[in-house]
Design a protein around this motif. Structure first.
Motif, PDB file in Angstrom:
ATOM      1  N   GLU A   1       0.871  -1.167   0.000  1.00  0.00           N
ATOM      2  CA  GLU A   1       0.000   0.000   0.000  1.00  0.00           C
ATOM      3  C   GLU A   1       0.913   1.222   0.000  1.00  0.00           C
ATOM      4  OE1 GLU A   1      -3.787   1.885   2.478  1.00  0.00           O
ATOM      5  OE2 GLU A   1      -2.656   0.219   3.317  1.00  0.00           O
TER       6      GLU A   1
ATOM      7  N   LEU B   1       1.790   5.182  -1.676  1.00  0.00           N
ATOM      8  CA  LEU B   1       1.455   6.390  -2.415  1.00  0.00           C
ATOM      9  C   LEU B   1       2.740   7.200  -2.503  1.00  0.00           C
ATOM     10  CD1 LEU B   1      -0.821   8.144  -3.694  1.00  0.00           C
ATOM     11  CD2 LEU B   1      -1.102   9.211  -1.440  1.00  0.00           C
TER      12      LEU B   1
ATOM     13  N   SER C   1      -0.069   5.360  -7.063  1.00  0.00           N
ATOM     14  CA  SER C   1      -0.675   4.586  -5.973  1.00  0.00           C
ATOM     15  C   SER C   1      -0.511   3.119  -6.334  1.00  0.00           C
ATOM     16  CB  SER C   1      -2.158   4.931  -5.833  1.00  0.00           C
ATOM     17  OG  SER C   1      -2.820   3.969  -5.030  1.00  0.00           O
TER      18      SER C   1
ATOM     19  N   ARG D   1      -1.315  -0.707  -4.842  1.00  0.00           N
ATOM     20  CA  ARG D   1      -2.099  -1.380  -3.813  1.00  0.00           C
ATOM     21  C   ARG D   1      -2.389  -2.819  -4.214  1.00  0.00           C
ATOM     22  NH1 ARG D   1      -5.005   1.403  -0.174  1.00  0.00           N
ATOM     23  NH2 ARG D   1      -6.571  -0.244  -0.283  1.00  0.00           N
TER      24      ARG D   1
ATOM     25  N   MET E   1      -7.349   7.941  -9.874  1.00  0.00           N
ATOM     26  CA  MET E   1      -6.805   7.632  -8.552  1.00  0.00           C
ATOM     27  C   MET E   1      -7.711   8.128  -7.431  1.00  0.00           C
ATOM     28  SD  MET E   1      -3.211   8.824  -6.760  1.00  0.00           S
ATOM     29  CE  MET E   1      -2.142   8.291  -8.078  1.00  0.00           C
TER      30      MET E   1
ATOM     31  N   GLU F   1      -6.393   9.259  -1.248  1.00  0.00           N
ATOM     32  CA  GLU F   1      -5.118   9.552  -1.901  1.00  0.00           C
ATOM     33  C   GLU F   1      -4.926  11.045  -2.178  1.00  0.00           C
ATOM     34  OE1 GLU F   1      -5.884   5.244  -2.759  1.00  0.00           O
ATOM     35  OE2 GLU F   1      -7.096   7.083  -2.783  1.00  0.00           O
TER      36      GLU F   1
END
Length: 378
Positions: free
Chosen positions: A58, A60, A73, A75, A96, A272
Motif C-alpha cells: 500500500e 502512495l 498509488s 495497492r 486515482m 489519496e
C-alpha cells in the motif's frame, strides 16, 4: 492555428463535462460536506481499505518521470500478484481519487497501480506548467508510460505486467505495447478509442436515440450541428462538446445518469488526494485538454495500432457513445493478436467500473488474470 479535422475529433472524444457545469455542482456539494469534516471521511475510507497482509503493498509515492514529478498509488494484497497498471482517461481526468469507490476487490487478484500523468491530478501541484506545456504530446505520454513500467517492474521484481487503458488511456496503451511488447502479459482496453469514424458513429447513433424518443429539442439542436463531424476551425470544439452533452442525456456516458457530476465528486472523499489536490482537479483537466488539443504544431493524423504481439482484451459498454461501441467493435475485428477477446457489458456506457462493477471484476479475473499467470498463492 488550424488543426487537422481528425486530430480535433480524436482529442475531444475523451473530454468530460465542461468546467462550468462541474464548478456549479462543486459549490452545492461543498455546503453539504461541511456537516462532516473531509479528513474524517477520508480517514475512515482509508482505514476501511487498509491492506494488512504481510505480503501486501500500500504505497502512495511521487517519482521522477522524464523530467517531471508524477504520482503513483500501488495497492494489492500480495505483491507477487500480477501488476495491473491503469492508464487513466480525460486526457486530464485521473481515476486515482475515485478508485476508493470500486477498486478494493481488484486488489485481491492484482497489484493495482494508478498513475497521475504529468501535470494532472496529484502531479499538478508540483508541475511547472509553463515548462511542461510544450511537452504535452501523445508521444511524450507514451514515453512517460514506458518509464513508469520500468520503475514498477524493478520495484516489484516482476518481468512483465498487464496494462489497462481507459478512455484516453486506450490511445496510450496500444502504442506502449507496440514499442515494448516484451514488458507486457496483455493489453486491456476499457472504453476503447477507435479512430475518426467513431465520431460519425456517435452522431448517427445519437440521432437514432433522440428520434426514437421524439425529443424535438434534441433533434433540433443536433440537426443544427450539421455538417457533422465539423471541419477544424472556429466553433468545432463547441459542436463536438454539444453532441456529448446530449449523449450523456441518452445513456451514452453513464447508463442511467445524465451527467458525470457524481464521478467528478468522488475524489472529494478520496484518501489519496489532499484538499489541495481536489481543488486543482478542474484547472489541471483544463490545462491538459488545452495543451493536448489546441497546441502547435498541428498534430499528425492519428494512427491506430493494428497488430499486437501480446494478448488483447477489450471491455466495452453497449451504450457507450464517448468511445462508441460499434467503432470499438470494428477496430477489434481488424486487430491482429495472438489472443483477443471482446466482452460486451449490456447495461453500461463509458463508466463500467460503476455501472456493472461485479461483471467488470469477473471479466478481469476470468479473461485477464489467466493471461498473466493467475493469482499468486499465499
Amino acid at each position: 492555428m488550424r488543426h487537422s479535422k481528425t486530430s480535433v475529433i480524436l482529442a475531444i472524444a475523451f473530454l468530460g463535462v465542461p468546467g462550468g457545469a462541474h464548478a456549479q455542482s462543486a459549490a452545492a456539494r461543498s455546503a453539504a460536506a461541511d456537516a462532516i469534516p473531509r479528513d474524517s471521511i477520508t480517514g475512515r475510507l482509508a482505514d476501511l481499505r487498509r491492506i494488512h497482509t504481510p505480503e501486501g503493498i500500500e504505497v502512495l509515492e511521487p517519482i521522477e518521470v522524464n523530467g517531471s514529478t508524477q504520482w503513483l498509488s500501488i495497492r494489492g494484497l500480495n505483491r507477487a500478484n500480477p501488476i495491473l497498471l491503469v492508464l487513466h482517461g480525460g486526457p486530464g481526468s485521473p481515476v486515482m481519487g475515485a478508485s476508493w469507490a470500486y477498486q478494493k476487490p481488484w486488489e485481491d487478484f492484482f497489484t493495482v497501480v494508478n498513475w497521475d500523468r504529468r501535470g494532472v491530478g496529484k502531479s499538478f501541484s508540483a508541475a511547472d506548467s509553463a515548462r511542461l506545456g510544450p511537452t504535452m504530446t501523445l508521444d511524450q505520454l507514451v514515453d512517460d508510460a514506458a518509464a513508469v513500467v520500468e520503475h514498477l517492474l524493478a520495484r516489484l521484481g516482476h518481468e512483465k505486467l498487464v496494462v489497462l487503458g481507459y478512455s484516453y488511456g486506450t490511445r496510450i496503451g496500444p502504442r506502449l505495447v507496440e514499442r515494448h511488447p516484451e514488458r507486457f502479459h496483455a493489453y486491456v482496453g476499457l472504453g476503447q478509442a477507435a479512430g475518426p469514424d467513431a465520431e460519425r458513429q456517435l452522431y448517427a447513433t445519437l440521432m437514432e436515440r433522440v428520434r426514437a424518443a421524439n425529443d424535438t429539442t434534441a433533434i433540433r439542436e443536433l440537426e443544427a450541428l450539421r455538417p457533422y463531424p465539423p471541419a477544424a476551425g472556429p466553433g468545432a470544439v463547441d459542436k463536438l462538446l454539444a453532441t456529448r452533452r446530449w449523449a450523456r442525456e441518452y445513456d451514452g456516458g453513464w447508463y442511467g445518469k445524465p451527467t458525470f457530476d457524481l464521478y467528478f465528486a468522488l475524489p472529494e472523499w478520496g484518501p489519496e488526494y489532499t484538499a489541495a489536490d481536489v481543488a486543482n482537479m478542474q484547472p489541471a483537466m483544463a490545462w491538459a485538454e488545452r495543451h493536448l488539443i489546441d497546441r502547435a504544431p498541428a498534430p499528425r493524423p492519428a494512427r491506430l495500432v493494428q497488430r499486437f504481439e501480446v494478448p488483447v482484451v477489450i471491455l466495452h459498454g453497449r451504450f457507450d457513445l464517448h468511445t462508441p461501441y460499434q467503432s470499438a467493435r470494428d477496430y477489434f475485428d481488424r486487430m491482429e493478436a495472438p489472443h483477443k477477446r471482446f466482452v460486451t457489458f449490456e447495461r453500461s456506457s463509458h463508466m463500467l467500473m460503476f455501472e456493472e462493477p461485479g461483471r467488470l471484476l469477473l471479466a478481469l479475473v476470468e479473461e485477464v488474470l489467466p493471461l498473466a499467470g493467475g493469482r499468486a498463492p499465499f
